[in-house]
Design a protein around this motif. Sequence first.
Motif, PDB file in Angstrom:
ATOM      1  N   ARG A   1       0.827  -1.207   0.000  1.00 24.36           N
ATOM      2  CA  ARG A   1       0.000   0.000   0.000  1.00 24.36           C
ATOM      3  C   ARG A   1       0.862   1.259   0.000  1.00 24.36           C
ATOM      4  O   ARG A   1       0.630   2.186  -0.768  1.00 24.36           O
ATOM      5  CB  ARG A   1      -0.922   0.013   1.221  1.00 24.36           C
ATOM      6  N   ASP A   2       1.897   1.272   0.840  1.00 26.01           N
ATOM      7  CA  ASP A   2       2.742   2.454   0.963  1.00 26.01           C
ATOM      8  C   ASP A   2       3.572   2.722  -0.295  1.00 26.01           C
ATOM      9  O   ASP A   2       3.967   3.858  -0.545  1.00 26.01           O
ATOM     10  CB  ASP A   2       3.654   2.335   2.189  1.00 26.01           C
ATOM     11  N   ALA A   3       3.842   1.663  -1.072  1.00 28.24           N
ATOM     12  CA  ALA A   3       4.573   1.860  -2.328  1.00 28.24           C
ATOM     13  C   ALA A   3       3.708   2.620  -3.331  1.00 28.24           C
ATOM     14  O   ALA A   3       4.234   3.222  -4.276  1.00 28.24           O
ATOM     15  CB  ALA A   3       5.009   0.518  -2.900  1.00 28.24           C
ATOM     16  N   GLY A   4       2.373   2.584  -3.140  1.00 24.61           N
ATOM     17  CA  GLY A   4       1.471   3.376  -3.945  1.00 24.61           C
ATOM     18  C   GLY A   4       1.173   2.852  -5.336  1.00 24.61           C
ATOM     19  O   GLY A   4       0.515   3.522  -6.118  1.00 24.61           O
ATOM     20  N   LYS A   5       1.644   1.650  -5.659  1.00 25.40           N
ATOM     21  CA  LYS A   5       1.433   1.124  -7.004  1.00 25.40           C
ATOM     22  C   LYS A   5       0.152   0.311  -7.130  1.00 25.40           C
ATOM     23  O   LYS A   5      -0.326   0.073  -8.224  1.00 25.40           O
ATOM     24  CB  LYS A   5       2.628   0.269  -7.432  1.00 25.40           C
ATOM     25  N   VAL A   6      -0.403  -0.137  -5.990  1.00 26.49           N
ATOM     26  CA  VAL A   6      -1.607  -0.956  -6.005  1.00 26.49           C
ATOM     27  C   VAL A   6      -2.654  -0.264  -5.134  1.00 26.49           C
ATOM     28  O   VAL A   6      -2.365   0.149  -4.013  1.00 26.49           O
ATOM     29  CB  VAL A   6      -1.330  -2.381  -5.468  1.00 26.49           C
ATOM     30  N   ILE A   7      -3.864  -0.161  -5.673  1.00 25.39           N
ATOM     31  CA  ILE A   7      -4.940   0.508  -4.951  1.00 25.39           C
ATOM     32  C   ILE A   7      -6.060  -0.497  -4.690  1.00 25.39           C
ATOM     33  O   ILE A   7      -6.396  -1.297  -5.558  1.00 25.39           O
ATOM     34  CB  ILE A   7      -5.474   1.705  -5.755  1.00 25.39           C
ATOM     35  N   GLY A   8      -6.607  -0.447  -3.483  1.00 23.47           N
ATOM     36  CA  GLY A   8      -7.710  -1.320  -3.105  1.00 23.47           C
ATOM     37  C   GLY A   8      -7.220  -2.454  -2.224  1.00 23.47           C
ATOM     38  O   GLY A   8      -6.239  -3.123  -2.544  1.00 23.47           O
ATOM     39  N   VAL A   9      -7.919  -2.666  -1.123  1.00 25.37           N
ATOM     40  CA  VAL A   9      -7.510  -3.664  -0.142  1.00 25.37           C
ATOM     41  C   VAL A   9      -7.480  -5.061  -0.757  1.00 25.37           C
ATOM     42  O   VAL A   9      -6.563  -5.840  -0.494  1.00 25.37           O
ATOM     43  CB  VAL A   9      -8.427  -3.623   1.099  1.00 25.37           C
ATOM     44  N   GLU A  10      -8.465  -5.373  -1.577  1.00 28.32           N
ATOM     45  CA  GLU A  10      -8.508  -6.703  -2.190  1.00 28.32           C
ATOM     46  C   GLU A  10      -7.293  -6.940  -3.094  1.00 28.32           C
ATOM     47  O   GLU A  10      -6.658  -7.988  -3.034  1.00 28.32           O
ATOM     48  CB  GLU A  10      -9.798  -6.868  -2.993  1.00 28.32           C
TER      49      GLU A  10
ATOM     50  N   MET B   1      -1.809  -9.236  -4.027  1.00 24.51           N
ATOM     51  CA  MET B   1      -0.385  -9.017  -4.281  1.00 24.51           C
ATOM     52  C   MET B   1       0.466  -9.525  -3.115  1.00 24.51           C
ATOM     53  O   MET B   1       1.508 -10.138  -3.324  1.00 24.51           O
ATOM     54  CB  MET B   1      -0.103  -7.531  -4.531  1.00 24.51           C
ATOM     55  N   ALA B   2       0.001  -9.307  -1.887  1.00 27.29           N
ATOM     56  CA  ALA B   2       0.731  -9.801  -0.711  1.00 27.29           C
ATOM     57  C   ALA B   2       0.767 -11.328  -0.728  1.00 27.29           C
ATOM     58  O   ALA B   2       1.824 -11.935  -0.473  1.00 27.29           O
ATOM     59  CB  ALA B   2       0.094  -9.294   0.581  1.00 27.29           C
ATOM     60  N   ALA B   3      -0.370 -11.949  -1.051  1.00 27.52           N
ATOM     61  CA  ALA B   3      -0.420 -13.414  -1.114  1.00 27.52           C
ATOM     62  C   ALA B   3       0.535 -13.935  -2.182  1.00 27.52           C
ATOM     63  O   ALA B   3       1.251 -14.918  -1.961  1.00 27.52           O
ATOM     64  CB  ALA B   3      -1.844 -13.883  -1.393  1.00 27.52           C
ATOM     65  N   LEU B   4       0.559 -13.290  -3.330  1.00 30.07           N
ATOM     66  CA  LEU B   4       1.486 -13.707  -4.396  1.00 30.07           C
ATOM     67  C   LEU B   4       2.938 -13.539  -3.972  1.00 30.07           C
ATOM     68  O   LEU B   4       3.774 -14.410  -4.231  1.00 30.07           O
ATOM     69  CB  LEU B   4       1.206 -12.920  -5.676  1.00 30.07           C
ATOM     70  N   ASN B   5       3.247 -12.425  -3.326  1.00 26.98           N
ATOM     71  CA  ASN B   5       4.619 -12.200  -2.859  1.00 26.98           C
ATOM     72  C   ASN B   5       5.043 -13.235  -1.824  1.00 26.98           C
ATOM     73  O   ASN B   5       6.165 -13.760  -1.867  1.00 26.98           O
ATOM     74  CB  ASN B   5       4.767 -10.793  -2.275  1.00 26.98           C
ATOM     75  N   ILE B   6       4.141 -13.551  -0.897  1.00 27.05           N
ATOM     76  CA  ILE B   6       4.450 -14.542   0.144  1.00 27.05           C
ATOM     77  C   ILE B   6       4.605 -15.928  -0.476  1.00 27.05           C
ATOM     78  O   ILE B   6       5.513 -16.684  -0.125  1.00 27.05           O
ATOM     79  CB  ILE B   6       3.383 -14.515   1.252  1.00 27.05           C
ATOM     80  N   ALA B   7       3.725 -16.284  -1.428  1.00 28.76           N
ATOM     81  CA  ALA B   7       3.845 -17.572  -2.122  1.00 28.76           C
ATOM     82  C   ALA B   7       5.160 -17.640  -2.885  1.00 28.76           C
ATOM     83  O   ALA B   7       5.837 -18.677  -2.887  1.00 28.76           O
ATOM     84  CB  ALA B   7       2.663 -17.779  -3.065  1.00 28.76           C
ATOM     85  N   HIS B   8       5.543 -16.549  -3.508  1.00 28.63           N
ATOM     86  CA  HIS B   8       6.816 -16.497  -4.239  1.00 28.63           C
ATOM     87  C   HIS B   8       7.996 -16.709  -3.289  1.00 28.63           C
ATOM     88  O   HIS B   8       8.932 -17.459  -3.594  1.00 28.63           O
ATOM     89  CB  HIS B   8       6.931 -15.150  -4.960  1.00 28.63           C
TER      90      HIS B   8
END
Length: 104
Positions: free
Chosen positions: A44-53, A58-65
């Motif tokens: 969220r703070d990086a500002g590139k993705v908007i919306g909690v969903e 994106m967080a789930a994908l990063n953690i899976a990666h």
Amino acid sequence: MAANSNGVDVTIMGREFRIACPPEEQDKLMQAVAYLDRKMREIRDAGKVIGVERIAIMAALNIAHELLNTRMGGFDVGDIKRRIHCLEKQIDEAMADQDDLFER
């Protein structure tokens, strides 16, 4: 965190959720919640993705990666634990045979 017989109340990015969790797993759950919350806030703070969903996805994908990279890099904690257990068993068996050598 609030715990009761129905589960544990947690907060992720300011939103509250009730999670079913046995008492002995609550510490691990809270670690996971803190990790997920931190990852989502970073996105969220990086500002590139908007919306909690979208942030959650994106967080789930990063953690899976991260998980897959760890496993593919040859470091799988479960595999390491199984190997250590197998080695302990072999050592115990070898030591049991050694006891017979020194009996009087």
